[in-house]
Design a protein around this motif. Sequence first.
Motif, PDB file in Angstrom:
ATOM      1  N   ALA A  90      15.376   4.035   4.430  1.00 57.02           N
ATOM      2  CA  ALA A  90      14.074   4.705   4.347  1.00 57.02           C
ATOM      3  C   ALA A  90      13.587   4.768   2.903  1.00 57.02           C
ATOM      4  O   ALA A  90      12.406   4.536   2.614  1.00 57.02           O
ATOM      5  CB  ALA A  90      14.158   6.109   4.948  1.00 57.02           C
ATOM      6  N   ARG A  91      14.511   5.063   1.986  1.00 59.33           N
ATOM      7  CA  ARG A  91      14.139   5.118   0.567  1.00 59.33           C
ATOM      8  C   ARG A  91      13.625   3.770   0.089  1.00 59.33           C
ATOM      9  O   ARG A  91      12.597   3.674  -0.586  1.00 59.33           O
ATOM     10  CB  ARG A  91      15.342   5.558  -0.274  1.00 59.33           C
ATOM     11  N   ARG A  92      14.313   2.705   0.498  1.00 57.44           N
ATOM     12  CA  ARG A  92      13.904   1.365   0.079  1.00 57.44           C
ATOM     13  C   ARG A  92      12.599   0.933   0.744  1.00 57.44           C
ATOM     14  O   ARG A  92      11.784   0.250   0.118  1.00 57.44           O
ATOM     15  CB  ARG A  92      15.017   0.364   0.369  1.00 57.44           C
ATOM     16  N   VAL A  93      12.398   1.310   1.984  1.00 55.88           N
ATOM     17  CA  VAL A  93      11.124   1.008   2.649  1.00 55.88           C
ATOM     18  C   VAL A  93       9.984   1.723   1.928  1.00 55.88           C
ATOM     19  O   VAL A  93       8.932   1.135   1.675  1.00 55.88           O
ATOM     20  CB  VAL A  93      11.168   1.381   4.150  1.00 55.88           C
ATOM     21  N   ASP A  94      10.194   2.992   1.589  1.00 58.96           N
ATOM     22  CA  ASP A  94       9.163   3.733   0.847  1.00 58.96           C
ATOM     23  C   ASP A  94       8.836   3.032  -0.472  1.00 58.96           C
ATOM     24  O   ASP A  94       7.668   2.915  -0.848  1.00 58.96           O
ATOM     25  CB  ASP A  94       9.612   5.171   0.566  1.00 58.96           C
ATOM     26  N   LEU A  95       9.864   2.569  -1.155  1.00 62.89           N
ATOM     27  CA  LEU A  95       9.658   1.865  -2.420  1.00 62.89           C
ATOM     28  C   LEU A  95       8.861   0.580  -2.191  1.00 62.89           C
ATOM     29  O   LEU A  95       7.903   0.292  -2.925  1.00 62.89           O
ATOM     30  CB  LEU A  95      11.005   1.554  -3.076  1.00 62.89           C
ATOM     31  N   ALA A  96       9.245  -0.180  -1.170  1.00 67.11           N
ATOM     32  CA  ALA A  96       8.536  -1.426  -0.866  1.00 67.11           C
ATOM     33  C   ALA A  96       7.083  -1.155  -0.491  1.00 67.11           C
ATOM     34  O   ALA A  96       6.173  -1.881  -0.924  1.00 67.11           O
ATOM     35  CB  ALA A  96       9.248  -2.176   0.258  1.00 67.11           C
ATOM     36  N   VAL A  97       6.848  -0.127   0.280  1.00 64.93           N
ATOM     37  CA  VAL A  97       5.481   0.225   0.680  1.00 64.93           C
ATOM     38  C   VAL A  97       4.663   0.597  -0.551  1.00 64.93           C
ATOM     39  O   VAL A  97       3.505   0.171  -0.689  1.00 64.93           O
ATOM     40  CB  VAL A  97       5.486   1.367   1.720  1.00 64.93           C
ATOM     41  N   ASP A  98       5.255   1.364  -1.446  1.00 63.45           N
ATOM     42  CA  ASP A  98       4.547   1.733  -2.677  1.00 63.45           C
ATOM     43  C   ASP A  98       4.194   0.497  -3.489  1.00 63.45           C
ATOM     44  O   ASP A  98       3.082   0.390  -4.022  1.00 63.45           O
ATOM     45  CB  ASP A  98       5.379   2.696  -3.521  1.00 63.45           C
ATOM     46  N   LEU A  99       5.133  -0.450  -3.584  1.00 64.57           N
ATOM     47  CA  LEU A  99       4.871  -1.682  -4.332  1.00 64.57           C
ATOM     48  C   LEU A  99       3.781  -2.515  -3.659  1.00 64.57           C
ATOM     49  O   LEU A  99       2.932  -3.097  -4.346  1.00 64.57           O
ATOM     50  CB  LEU A  99       6.157  -2.498  -4.472  1.00 64.57           C
ATOM     51  N   LEU A 100       3.803  -2.580  -2.344  1.00 62.72           N
ATOM     52  CA  LEU A 100       2.788  -3.347  -1.624  1.00 62.72           C
ATOM     53  C   LEU A 100       1.418  -2.668  -1.658  1.00 62.72           C
ATOM     54  O   LEU A 100       0.385  -3.340  -1.685  1.00 62.72           O
ATOM     55  CB  LEU A 100       3.213  -3.544  -0.163  1.00 62.72           C
ATOM     56  N   ALA A 101       1.419  -1.371  -1.664  1.00 62.51           N
ATOM     57  CA  ALA A 101       0.154  -0.638  -1.623  1.00 62.51           C
ATOM     58  C   ALA A 101      -0.560  -0.622  -2.964  1.00 62.51           C
ATOM     59  O   ALA A 101      -1.780  -0.479  -3.016  1.00 62.51           O
ATOM     60  CB  ALA A 101       0.402   0.792  -1.145  1.00 62.51           C
ATOM     61  N   ALA A 102       0.170  -0.784  -4.067  1.00 63.04           N
ATOM     62  CA  ALA A 102      -0.440  -0.688  -5.392  1.00 63.04           C
ATOM     63  C   ALA A 102      -1.594  -1.675  -5.575  1.00 63.04           C
ATOM     64  O   ALA A 102      -2.687  -1.265  -6.015  1.00 63.04           O
ATOM     65  CB  ALA A 102       0.629  -0.888  -6.471  1.00 63.04           C
ATOM     66  N   PRO A 103      -1.443  -2.965  -5.235  1.00 57.87           N
ATOM     67  CA  PRO A 103      -2.588  -3.875  -5.396  1.00 57.87           C
ATOM     68  C   PRO A 103      -3.764  -3.520  -4.479  1.00 57.87           C
ATOM     69  O   PRO A 103      -4.928  -3.682  -4.868  1.00 57.87           O
ATOM     70  CB  PRO A 103      -2.027  -5.256  -5.039  1.00 57.87           C
ATOM     71  N   ILE A 104      -3.449  -3.016  -3.297  1.00 54.72           N
ATOM     72  CA  ILE A 104      -4.523  -2.627  -2.366  1.00 54.72           C
ATOM     73  C   ILE A 104      -5.329  -1.479  -2.953  1.00 54.72           C
ATOM     74  O   ILE A 104      -6.563  -1.474  -2.924  1.00 54.72           O
ATOM     75  CB  ILE A 104      -3.941  -2.276  -0.978  1.00 54.72           C
ATOM     76  N   HIS A 105      -4.628  -0.504  -3.513  1.00 50.23           N
ATOM     77  CA  HIS A 105      -5.315   0.641  -4.123  1.00 50.23           C
ATOM     78  C   HIS A 105      -6.130   0.198  -5.333  1.00 50.23           C
ATOM     79  O   HIS A 105      -7.236   0.702  -5.557  1.00 50.23           O
ATOM     80  CB  HIS A 105      -4.315   1.731  -4.522  1.00 50.23           C
ATOM     81  N   ALA A 106      -5.608  -0.769  -6.082  1.00 49.05           N
ATOM     82  CA  ALA A 106      -6.343  -1.282  -7.240  1.00 49.05           C
ATOM     83  C   ALA A 106      -7.643  -1.949  -6.806  1.00 49.05           C
ATOM     84  O   ALA A 106      -8.699  -1.752  -7.408  1.00 49.05           O
ATOM     85  CB  ALA A 106      -5.469  -2.236  -8.028  1.00 49.05           C
ATOM     86  N   VAL A 107      -7.576  -2.739  -5.744  1.00 51.04           N
ATOM     87  CA  VAL A 107      -8.783  -3.403  -5.220  1.00 51.04           C
ATOM     88  C   VAL A 107      -9.765  -2.368  -4.685  1.00 51.04           C
ATOM     89  O   VAL A 107     -10.975  -2.478  -4.917  1.00 51.04           O
ATOM     90  CB  VAL A 107      -8.407  -4.431  -4.128  1.00 51.04           C
ATOM     91  N   GLU A 108      -9.252  -1.358  -3.983  1.00 49.75           N
ATOM     92  CA  GLU A 108     -10.127  -0.315  -3.447  1.00 49.75           C
ATOM     93  C   GLU A 108     -10.868   0.396  -4.578  1.00 49.75           C
ATOM     94  O   GLU A 108     -12.048   0.727  -4.442  1.00 49.75           O
ATOM     95  CB  GLU A 108      -9.327   0.694  -2.621  1.00 49.75           C
TER      96      GLU A 108
END
Length: 96
Positions: free
Chosen positions: A75-93
């Motif tokens: 779960a900790r690693r999934v959260d980390l991966a999600v945060d890494l994947l979400a960062a570019p999306i948030h930047a574009v938003e």
Amino acid sequence: MFADTSVIRALAGHLRERAEEIRDLAPRLWSSAREVPWQGVAADAMRRHVEDRVAALLRCAALHDDAADALEEHARRVDLAVDLLAAPIHAVEELL
């Protein structure tokens, strides 16, 4: 949200609860076997068998804890991966 790791953590919690239940059961089982007033070779064999089963129960509880640890790490690693994947999306938003 990409993934809900609360479900994984809940499963880990359930495994830990089962481990505690198993750990609580083991000494009661051993105590019950010792308190039986039965004597003789068969009684001794039964008590050895129960002692082996108690040890197996304790190993089972430890394996439940290991599985819970693994799920929590996952779960900790999934959260980390999600945060890494979400960062570019948030930047574009933010640019939009």
